[in-house]
Design an enzyme around this catalytic site. Structure first.
Site, mmCIF file in Angstrom:
data_model
loop_
_atom_site.group_PDB
_atom_site.id
_atom_site.type_symbol
_atom_site.label_atom_id
_atom_site.label_comp_id
_atom_site.label_asym_id
_atom_site.label_seq_id
_atom_site.Cartn_x
_atom_site.Cartn_y
_atom_site.Cartn_z
ATOM 1 C CB ILE A 75 55.368 -5.230 46.259
ATOM 2 C CG1 ILE A 75 54.263 -4.176 46.399
ATOM 3 C CG2 ILE A 75 56.715 -4.595 46.518
ATOM 4 C CD1 ILE A 75 54.190 -3.563 47.829
ATOM 5 C CB SER A 76 53.306 -3.833 40.974
ATOM 6 O OG SER A 76 52.792 -5.104 40.691
ATOM 7 C CD GLN A 77 57.777 1.622 38.378
ATOM 8 O OE1 GLN A 77 57.442 0.946 37.399
ATOM 9 N NE2 GLN A 77 58.408 2.764 38.268
#
Ligand code: SAH
Length: 226
Positions: A75-77
Site C-alpha cells: 500500500i503506497s505511503q
C-alpha cells in the site's frame, strides 16, 4: 476494537494528516503544490486506512509509511497518495482511472473526490480483497477490474485523470490515448534497479502531450508491460 485502541488510531490518523500537510509544503518546489487542498485533507481524514491493511498491521496504518499487502505488493505511503491525488487536480464531476488497485486505499481516497473511479489490478486476490473493503466501507463509485492495466479500460474512456501506482519503463500508449483533453496523468517512470521519477503527463487542449519529471520515488514494478 477497544476504546483505548480507537483513541490511539484517531490520534495517529490526525497526526498522519498533519505530517502529510507538512511534507507537501516541504516538497512544493518539486511539485508546485503549495498546500494540501482542503478537500484532499478531508478525504485523508475520512478514509480508514487501517481497514485497507491486514489486521496485524493495523497499528501501523497511520504511520506515513508504505506497508506490505501480500503477493509481494505494498500500500503506497500516505504522502505519495496525497501528492499523486493533488497532482491530477480532482474535481467532483471527474472520471478517474487507476492502474494498480493494490489495497484499494488510493482508489478510496479518489472516490471521495470525484464522480467515478475505475481501478485495474492484475493480481486477482488483491483486487478481490480491495473489493471487499470497498463494500465494507460502502464506497459505491469505485469500479474494479481484474486485468492488465497496460491496455487501460477503453469502455469508460476518456478519463480526466489517470494514476499509475506501479513503475513503468515508458508510458503505455493506451493510457495516453484514454486521457481526455486537458487531462492529467501521474506515473512513476523507470525500472526498479534505476531511479524512478514520479512524472506528470498532461494532454493539452490540442491533444499535445507534455511530460514533467517531479521527484524520485520507489514503486513496485509494473508487470505485463510491452
Ligand atoms: N494503489 C495501491 C498501490 C498498489 S502497489 C494502493 O493504494 O494500495 C501497485 C499495484 O499495481 C500492485 O498491486 C500490483 O499488483 C499492481 N500492478 C502491477 N502491474 C500491473 C498491471 N500491469 N496492471 C494492473 N495492475 C498492476
Amino acid at each position: 476494537m477497544l476504546a483505548q485502541e480507537i483513541n490511539y488510531q484517531l490520534d495517529n490518523h490526525v497526526r498522519m494528516v498533519e505530517i502529510i500537510k507538512q511534507e507537501i509544503r516541504e516538497t512544493a518546489h518539486l511539485t508546485d503544490i503549495e498546500e494540501l487542498p482542503p478537500d484532499i485533507e478531508q478525504a485523508l481524514q475520512k478514509v480508514p486506512r487501517h481497514q485497507f491493511v491486514n489486521e496485524e498491521l493495523a497499528a501501523f496504518a497511520y504511520f506515513n509509511e508504505a506497508l506490505p499487502i501480500g503477493s509481494g505488493q505494498t500500500i503506497s505511503q500516505p504522502f505519495i497518495v496525497a501528492v499523486m491525488t493533488a497532482l491530477i487536480q480532482p474535481q467532483k464531476e471527474h472520471k478517474v482511472l487507476e492502474i494498480g488497485t493494490g489495497s484499494g486505499y488510493q482508489a478510496a481516497i479518489l472516490g471521495q473526490l470525484v464522480k467515478e473511479v475505475y481501478t485495474i489490478e492484475v493480481i486477482p486476490e488483491l483486487s478481490l480483497t480491495a473489493q471487499r473493503h470497498f463494500n465494507e466501507c460502502q464506497y459505491r463509485n469505485i469500479f474494479p477490474l481484474i486485468g492488465n492495466g497496460n491496455a487501460g479500460w477503453s469502455e469508460y474512456a476518456p478519463y480526466d485523470g489517470i494514476l499509475v501506482t506501479a513503475a513503468c519503463e515508458k508510458v503505455p500508449q493506451a493510457l495516453i490515448d484514454q486521457l481526455s483533453l486537458n487531462g492529467r496523468m501521474v506515473i512513476p517512470l523507470g525500472s526498479q534497479d534505476k531511479t524512478q521519477m514520479l512524472t506528470l503527463i498532461t494532454k493539452d487542449q490540442e491533444g499535445h502531450i507534455h511530460e514533467k519529471p517531479l521527484f524520485p520515488v520507489a514503486f513496485v514494478p509494473f508487470t505485463c508491460g510491452d
